[in-house]
Structure formats: structure tokens, C-alpha cells
Design an enzyme around this catalytic site. Sequence first.
Site, short mmCIF file in Angstrom:
data_model
loop_
_atom_site.label_atom_id
_atom_site.label_comp_id
_atom_site.label_asym_id
_atom_site.label_seq_id
_atom_site.Cartn_x
_atom_site.Cartn_y
_atom_site.Cartn_z
N TYR A 174 1.01 -1.08 -0.09
CA TYR A 174 0.14 0.01 0.04
C TYR A 174 0.84 1.19 0.21
O TYR A 174 0.44 2.19 -0.42
CB TYR A 174 -0.76 0.21 1.21
CG TYR A 174 -1.89 -1.04 1.29
CD1 TYR A 174 -2.25 -1.95 0.40
CD2 TYR A 174 -2.81 -1.15 2.57
CE1 TYR A 174 -3.24 -2.96 0.53
CE2 TYR A 174 -3.85 -2.05 2.61
CZ TYR A 174 -4.06 -3.11 1.51
OH TYR A 174 -5.07 -3.79 1.58
N HIS B 244 0.24 -11.93 1.78
CA HIS B 244 -0.82 -10.74 0.90
C HIS B 244 -1.50 -11.65 -0.06
O HIS B 244 -2.56 -11.34 -0.37
CB HIS B 244 -0.15 -9.51 0.59
CG HIS B 244 -1.11 -8.51 0.44
ND1 HIS B 244 -0.72 -7.28 0.27
CD2 HIS B 244 -2.56 -8.62 0.06
CE1 HIS B 244 -1.66 -6.35 -0.07
NE2 HIS B 244 -2.88 -7.27 -0.08
#
Length: 269
Positions: free
Chosen positions: A41, A99
Site C-alpha cells: 500500500y 498478501h
Amino acid sequence: MTSSIPPFGLGTFRLQGQAAIDSVATGLALGYRAIDTAQIYGNEAEVGRAIADSGVARDALFLTTKIWTDHYGRGRLIPSLKDSLAKLRTDHADLVLIHWPSPGGAVPVAEFMGALAEAKRQGLAKRIGVSNFNIGLMRQAIAAVGASEIATHQVELHPYLQNRKVAEFAQSQGIAITSYMTLGYGAVLKDPVIGAIAAAHAATAAQVTLAWAMQLGYAVIPSSTQRANLESNLLARRLRLSNAEMTQIAALERNGRLTNPEGLAPAWD
């Protein structure tokens, strides 16, 4: 394991720079205590700054981050996590997730899950889990570290993609589900069925959708840059839907997957 994951948190996907700082700062001021970020992110430092400036005690927070695919190798995962923790200004995360599956299976599941379990042993992570796995990959993760070590599986899940096979498998193993994109990028908020239920409760469509997911036993991590939405979303925790309303939302399933990145996504169940 469900009780170890807060049912309601603040997501930070797509929030960059000052927008990330402001969203987390506002969320903390409103009473959010679970914050979800990820290495990819690019906002861990901003999240860390907002937390540090908030005055909220670290032990009152539940902080999640996710390891990116570049860092799955045994010698890379823990150093990358230490970098993340430095950005987040903390010595541990409450939850650390893998992830996405390793692209092309380049790093075996047993290797990165073993490294993640080692990070937990070292105290860098209080809990560990996975994200965006199919059932086959979940079985491999369980074989590597044991189902009891996997606190949650974070997946795209909303009324248009209810991911029932994956959710049922995870829950059968005692693994909690965390729903991301619970509002379907806003698409489900325009749904007339959800709108009618919202009207019946004098609630918002977002509150209904979040309440639906939590009533199924899933954790949710909606994000917003708007204070009014952050405040409103919190009220979903007080909303209870009837069995008939839950059934109406269940019928909205349409396999409406929104996140399916080429080269990362597995063969979905």
C-alpha cells in the site's frame, strides 16, 4: 479463533500520503482501534505517524500488515517485516498476513509460512494468517504450520461475491474470515434490496452491508477518507438484521469478483 480478530477495523487500501494520515487520525479519534495496512500500500509510515500522533496507547490498538510477494523467501520475510514495523513505529504487529500466493509458486507455501511462523516466535507478530488463497493453498498453509496458527484468511467478500466455499472451508478449520471490499467498491450500495433493508432500519446501505458480513461471523475493514462515512460505518456494529433480510442478501450472490490481478490471483474456488 474468531474472537482474536476484532470484528470491525479501518482499512487503508489506496490511501496515500496525507489522505492516509488523515483517515487513520480521524478513525482513531472516532474510536476505531483496529487498523489494516500492507507493505504494497505504500502507506505504513503514514499509518505509523497517525498512530504516534493520536495519543492512543499501542496496547489499545490491533495493527495488521501484509507481506508482499517479493519478500517471501526465508531470508527476506523477517527483514521486510522489521522494515514495516520501523515504519509503523512499533516493535510488533498484532496480525501479519501473506498478501497473495507466491506468483507461479516461486516460493513454496511451506517456506513462507515457516518464515511467518518464525516471525511470530520472535515476537514480531502476535498472530499470523493468509490472504487471497484458494482452498488448495489454504490446505498447504495448514499443512505447513497447523490450522490453529492461522488466525484469519482475508478475502474479497461482499454481497455480490460471497465466497462461500472458501469461507466455509476456513471456518471448518477454525480460521476466521476477514472480508475486504465488503462494500464492493460502492456497487452494492446502489442495490435496491440493500436499499430497502436500509430504509426499514433507518440505516445506510453501507451499515446494512457491514452488519450482514459481521452477522455471518466475518471481520470487516472498510475504508473512507470522509469523516461522516467513518463515523456512520461504525454504527453498523449496533445493527441486527432479521433472518429474512439475511436470506435476501444471500440471494444477491453473482460471482462479482472485483480483484483478480493477473500473475497473482490463484485459480479461485
